[in-house]
Design a protein around this motif. Structure first.
Motif, mmCIF file in Angstrom:
data_model
loop_
_atom_site.group_PDB
_atom_site.id
_atom_site.type_symbol
_atom_site.label_atom_id
_atom_site.label_comp_id
_atom_site.label_asym_id
_atom_site.label_seq_id
_atom_site.Cartn_x
_atom_site.Cartn_y
_atom_site.Cartn_z
ATOM 1 N N ILE A 31 -28.822 -10.839 3.945
ATOM 2 C CA ILE A 31 -29.097 -9.516 4.233
ATOM 3 C C ILE A 31 -27.936 -8.821 3.298
ATOM 4 C CG2 ILE A 31 -28.338 -7.786 6.377
ATOM 5 C CD1 ILE A 31 -29.063 -9.419 8.106
ATOM 6 N N ILE A 32 -26.714 -9.097 3.580
ATOM 7 C CA ILE A 32 -25.432 -8.342 2.610
ATOM 8 C C ILE A 32 -25.976 -8.543 1.280
ATOM 9 C CG2 ILE A 32 -23.567 -8.466 1.608
ATOM 10 C CD1 ILE A 32 -22.290 -9.673 4.593
ATOM 11 N N SER A 33 -26.528 -9.006 0.430
ATOM 12 C CA SER A 33 -26.942 -9.226 -0.732
ATOM 13 C C SER A 33 -28.085 -8.660 -1.053
ATOM 14 C CB SER A 33 -27.391 -10.765 -1.413
ATOM 15 O OG SER A 33 -25.733 -11.083 -0.959
ATOM 16 N N ASN A 34 -28.897 -8.376 -0.057
ATOM 17 C CA ASN A 34 -30.279 -7.908 0.010
ATOM 18 C C ASN A 34 -30.306 -6.394 -1.027
ATOM 19 O OD1 ASN A 34 -33.114 -6.619 0.102
ATOM 20 N ND2 ASN A 34 -33.694 -9.030 0.971
ATOM 21 N N PRO A 35 -31.022 -6.193 -1.745
ATOM 22 C CA PRO A 35 -30.912 -4.372 -2.501
ATOM 23 C C PRO A 35 -31.586 -3.880 -1.812
ATOM 24 C CG PRO A 35 -32.164 -5.981 -4.192
ATOM 25 C CD PRO A 35 -31.847 -7.231 -2.842
ATOM 26 N N VAL A 36 -32.468 -4.334 -0.725
ATOM 27 C CA VAL A 36 -33.502 -3.325 -0.333
ATOM 28 C C VAL A 36 -32.264 -2.932 0.877
ATOM 29 C CG1 VAL A 36 -35.054 -2.850 1.752
ATOM 30 C CG2 VAL A 36 -35.819 -4.083 -0.561
ATOM 31 N N TYR A 37 -31.633 -3.666 1.272
ATOM 32 C CA TYR A 37 -30.696 -3.637 2.293
ATOM 33 C C TYR A 37 -29.720 -2.938 2.179
ATOM 34 C CZ TYR A 37 -26.790 -4.234 5.348
ATOM 35 O OH TYR A 37 -25.160 -3.520 6.243
ATOM 36 N N GLN A 38 -29.230 -3.397 1.020
ATOM 37 C CA GLN A 38 -27.721 -1.869 -0.084
ATOM 38 C C GLN A 38 -28.886 -1.302 0.427
ATOM 39 O OE1 GLN A 38 -27.021 -4.731 -2.632
ATOM 40 N NE2 GLN A 38 -25.813 -5.559 -1.616
ATOM 41 N N GLU A 39 -29.200 -0.785 -0.167
ATOM 42 C CA GLU A 39 -30.278 1.029 -0.815
ATOM 43 C C GLU A 39 -30.015 1.433 0.497
ATOM 44 O OE1 GLU A 39 -34.552 3.016 -2.455
ATOM 45 O OE2 GLU A 39 -33.995 1.064 -2.722
ATOM 46 N N ALA A 40 -30.955 1.309 1.569
ATOM 47 C CA ALA A 40 -31.044 1.539 3.224
ATOM 48 C C ALA A 40 -29.681 1.888 3.362
ATOM 49 C CB ALA A 40 -31.973 0.649 4.211
ATOM 50 N N TYR A 41 -28.815 1.127 3.460
ATOM 51 C CA TYR A 41 -27.388 1.206 4.124
ATOM 52 C C TYR A 41 -27.099 2.866 3.701
ATOM 53 C CZ TYR A 41 -22.745 0.705 6.165
ATOM 54 O OH TYR A 41 -21.788 0.914 6.036
ATOM 55 N N GLU A 42 -27.068 2.390 2.352
ATOM 56 C CA GLU A 42 -26.535 3.646 1.321
ATOM 57 C C GLU A 42 -27.385 4.521 1.917
ATOM 58 O OE1 GLU A 42 -25.808 2.594 -3.159
ATOM 59 O OE2 GLU A 42 -25.246 0.614 -2.395
ATOM 60 N N LEU A 43 -29.157 4.949 1.845
ATOM 61 C CA LEU A 43 -28.801 6.245 2.314
ATOM 62 C C LEU A 43 -29.289 6.820 4.114
ATOM 63 C CD1 LEU A 43 -32.446 4.776 0.905
ATOM 64 C CD2 LEU A 43 -30.804 7.020 0.078
ATOM 65 N N ILE A 44 -28.976 5.711 4.656
ATOM 66 C CA ILE A 44 -28.562 6.276 5.764
ATOM 67 C C ILE A 44 -27.073 6.933 5.920
ATOM 68 C CG2 ILE A 44 -27.771 5.179 7.942
ATOM 69 C CD1 ILE A 44 -30.299 3.167 7.337
ATOM 70 N N GLU A 45 -26.529 6.115 5.160
ATOM 71 C CA GLU A 45 -24.897 6.858 5.212
ATOM 72 C C GLU A 45 -25.013 8.015 4.726
ATOM 73 O OE1 GLU A 45 -20.741 3.977 4.422
ATOM 74 O OE2 GLU A 45 -21.979 4.186 2.461
ATOM 75 N N GLN A 46 -25.708 8.128 3.530
ATOM 76 C CA GLN A 46 -25.635 9.324 3.054
ATOM 77 C C GLN A 46 -25.916 10.278 3.487
ATOM 78 O OE1 GLN A 46 -27.381 9.086 -1.131
ATOM 79 N NE2 GLN A 46 -25.860 7.381 -1.528
ATOM 80 N N GLU A 47 -26.986 9.926 4.144
ATOM 81 C CA GLU A 47 -28.185 11.145 5.103
ATOM 82 C C GLU A 47 -27.276 11.413 6.613
ATOM 83 O OE1 GLU A 47 -30.641 13.778 6.756
ATOM 84 O OE2 GLU A 47 -30.774 12.701 5.002
ATOM 85 N N ILE A 48 -26.200 10.502 7.315
ATOM 86 C CA ILE A 48 -25.023 10.710 8.038
ATOM 87 C C ILE A 48 -24.234 12.108 7.559
ATOM 88 C CG2 ILE A 48 -24.245 10.162 9.593
ATOM 89 C CD1 ILE A 48 -24.775 7.730 9.899
ATOM 90 N N PHE A 49 -23.519 11.399 6.592
ATOM 91 C CA PHE A 49 -22.475 12.272 5.714
ATOM 92 C C PHE A 49 -22.981 14.191 5.746
ATOM 93 C CE2 PHE A 49 -19.697 13.616 2.340
ATOM 94 C CZ PHE A 49 -18.664 13.909 3.349
ATOM 95 N N SER A 50 -23.980 14.081 4.701
ATOM 96 C CA SER A 50 -25.210 14.809 4.178
ATOM 97 C C SER A 50 -24.803 15.968 6.291
ATOM 98 C CB SER A 50 -26.621 14.816 4.092
ATOM 99 O OG SER A 50 -26.023 14.444 3.086
ATOM 100 N N GLN A 51 -25.470 15.535 6.927
ATOM 101 C CA GLN A 51 -25.913 15.895 7.807
ATOM 102 C C GLN A 51 -24.683 16.593 8.907
ATOM 103 O OE1 GLN A 51 -28.872 14.082 10.935
ATOM 104 N NE2 GLN A 51 -29.958 14.054 9.500
ATOM 105 N N TRP A 52 -23.532 15.592 8.456
ATOM 106 C CA TRP A 52 -22.708 16.248 8.821
ATOM 107 C C TRP A 52 -21.470 17.261 8.493
ATOM 108 C CZ3 TRP A 52 -17.401 15.356 7.328
ATOM 109 C CH2 TRP A 52 -16.300 15.296 8.279
ATOM 110 N N LYS A 53 -21.719 17.504 7.156
ATOM 111 C CA LYS A 53 -20.948 18.154 6.550
ATOM 112 C C LYS A 53 -22.096 19.560 7.232
ATOM 113 C CE LYS A 53 -21.345 17.389 2.328
ATOM 114 N NZ LYS A 53 -21.111 17.127 0.643
#
Length: 87
Positions: free
Chosen positions: A14-36
């Motif tokens: 899971i951790i090595s899966n590029p789809v998981y990595q991309e999804a995680y980063e997109l969610i993380e960025q979206e949360i941070f953008s909304q927070w800002k």
């Protein structure tokens, strides 16, 4: 023992899966953008908690992966010792 090995291997996949990595980063960025952008204290707190939960997911997967790797090393050493003492 076998469960930890299997779970560790699956967590690594899971951790090595590029789809998981991309999804995680997109969610993380979206949360941070909304927070800002948020002016509402309650909303910011909710986004912060969501970010913390997302982080806990990553930590949990990493810990499961590491536990599996440790278990694999123990298993390998045990097998090596059994072979040495068999002869």
């Amino acid at each position: 023992m076998r469960d930890e090995l299997d779970n560790g291997r699956l967590a690594d996949e899971i951790i090595s899966n590029p789809v998981y990595q991309e999804a995680y980063e997109l969610i993380e960025q979206e949360i941070f953008s909304q927070w800002k952008l948020s002016k509402d204290k309650a909303e910011r707190e909710c986004l912060h908690q969501t970010s913390q939960l997302l982080h806990r997911l990553k930590v949990s997967l990493n810990q499961t992966m590491l536990n599996g790797k440790v278990e694999l090393k123990v298993w390998q050493k045990k097998n090596m010792l059994e072979k040495l003492f068999k002869d």
